[in-house]
Design an enzyme around this catalytic site. Sequence first.
Site, PDB file in Angstrom:
ATOM      1  N   THR A  75       0.834  -1.203   0.000  1.00  0.00           N
ATOM      2  CA  THR A  75       0.000   0.000   0.000  1.00  0.00           C
ATOM      3  C   THR A  75       0.872   1.258   0.000  1.00  0.00           C
ATOM      4  O   THR A  75       0.590   2.231  -0.715  1.00  0.00           O
ATOM      5  CB  THR A  75      -0.911   0.003   1.253  1.00  0.00           C
ATOM      6  OG1 THR A  75      -1.591  -1.251   1.322  1.00  0.00           O
ATOM      7  CG2 THR A  75      -1.925   1.123   1.213  1.00  0.00           C
ATOM      8  N   ARG A  96       5.364  -7.145  -7.103  1.00  0.00           N
ATOM      9  CA  ARG A  96       5.243  -8.553  -7.501  1.00  0.00           C
ATOM     10  C   ARG A  96       3.800  -8.909  -7.853  1.00  0.00           C
ATOM     11  O   ARG A  96       2.869  -8.232  -7.442  1.00  0.00           O
ATOM     12  CB  ARG A  96       5.707  -9.460  -6.357  1.00  0.00           C
ATOM     13  CG  ARG A  96       7.193  -9.370  -6.084  1.00  0.00           C
ATOM     14  CD  ARG A  96       7.604 -10.301  -4.958  1.00  0.00           C
ATOM     15  NE  ARG A  96       7.041  -9.891  -3.677  1.00  0.00           N
ATOM     16  CZ  ARG A  96       7.052 -10.638  -2.584  1.00  0.00           C
ATOM     17  NH1 ARG A  96       7.556 -11.844  -2.620  1.00  0.00           N
ATOM     18  NH2 ARG A  96       6.547 -10.200  -1.455  1.00  0.00           N
TER      19      ARG A  96
END
Length: 558
Positions: A75, A96
């Site tokens: 985040t 990722r």
Amino acid sequence: MGQPSDIEIARAATKRPIQEIGAKLGIPAEQLLPYGHDKAKVSADFIAAQAQRPDGKLILVTAINPTPAGEGKTTTTVGLGDGLNRIGKKAAICIREASLGPNFGMKGGAAGGGYAQVVPMEEMNLHFTGDFHAITSAHNLLSAMIDNHVYWGNELEIDLRRVTWRRVLDMNDRALRQVVASLGGVANGFPRETGFDITVASEVMAILCLSADLKDLKRRLGDMIVAYRRDKTPVTCRDIGADGAMTVLLKDAMQPNLVQTLENNPAFVHGGPFANIAHGCNSVVATRTALKLADYVVTEAGFGADLGAEKFFDIKCRKAGLKPAAAVIVATCRALKMNGGVAKADLGAESVEAVTKGCANLARHIENVQGFGVPVIVAINHFVTDTDAEIRALKEGVASLGVEAVLCKHWAKGSAGIEELATLVAELADRGEADFSPLYPDDMPLFDKIETIAKRIYRAGNVTADQSVRNQLAEWEKAGHGKLPVCMAKTQYSFTTDPNVRGAPSGHSLPVREVRLSAGAGFVVAICGEIMTMPGLPRVPAAQSITLNEDGNIEGLF
């Protein structure tokens, strides 16, 4: 009414056509291979043509040791990328891809959260562009070809007891950890014990994420050791003849995926090696591409800085020639309280004392990252339950180390909540103070590399290992693998191998249970304590709450 769920926020997003996102980075529409309207792969030819362009500045986002309270590293990575664009910088993020296993298990998705997310969230957390399926297929093609080789006469004289190549599946399935294959009679081959790992633990995944291009990919795949003969000489993937076909299966998967944040900024999402058993970073090809196209590139590394940042620096940056300009360490008051001894159920109550005590864990990570010559800033990922006194204690604890801590509200406010951090990070990166160097030189003996990481990063007093482990390392050195970096496989929850030991312990013993050679990926894995390469599902898996509603929309994904 509280804030809507992550999936509700993602569904309400106003996405731009992916060609517009590519245009922000100067990628022509014809060099994008679209997967629908909102995601695309960037062509290998376009990437190769950028080789002579100067690199932007690389910023690593890492964190304290993860706790059940949550830290919010992805985040913050997404929020910081949005924040840099908000203040007028040309920035991209690199993260990722999500694994299906944890999505349906306990961890949930990997697209960020709140108003700092990457979209399309549902596709990213499910099949996306099929990269993980391609890796699973390539890995299992090699598995099939090994058993087929043995069935048709075993010309390579493989010792069936020493086949090290298992099978993989992108799902948490404990029942498959240890299996017996080829039962049912002569026609099915020779029965032998084997097992399954989760796809993200496959060496093929690590190779895809460290390869420069398809030629490099094929060479690394060929180098993988899949079995040993009775005289203990290795048998490689190239010996089996699978490297060419595996490269064909991975041809499209090698091209990085371009998507967008909620604020329509470019995001590369590519690769996803396990952060315990492998190096836990997105692909080198995505990071390099982003650095050629943006002035600032924000990326993350798996778990806490003791695993993720160390491997990012010692494996990924070393292998790819990357030089990070700055690092952000994410912490929350909640997680620091847990490190200070507060139980999860009691995190709602204010405890300045626990925050101060827990800061020892954060301080250790700050020192470690600075030890690589990379300047550090701390991002306090804000929770509504944080009190002013707790935030003040965290800031004061960090200030005593000569480092700044910035309160960030990107989860609730998007880029508007992280402007201060973005401004300070850009200034820090622009100052050019980074003097990056890995922790140890290539030519240090393998066991000494393990000891160096254990003592300097984990603050262990000593490393213990059976003589068989030391002998194995010596054999690999003799075989020419001594210059490889070491990839430590240990619990992410602690500096020790005991997941219950929080804070900043020192003087402990680090047991190395076994070592594995990832000759294709180009590192030696040191397994410390109990590490699971095939997770299981929890008592109540997230899958039980995931469904399609009457409107045909996905619910329960997070």
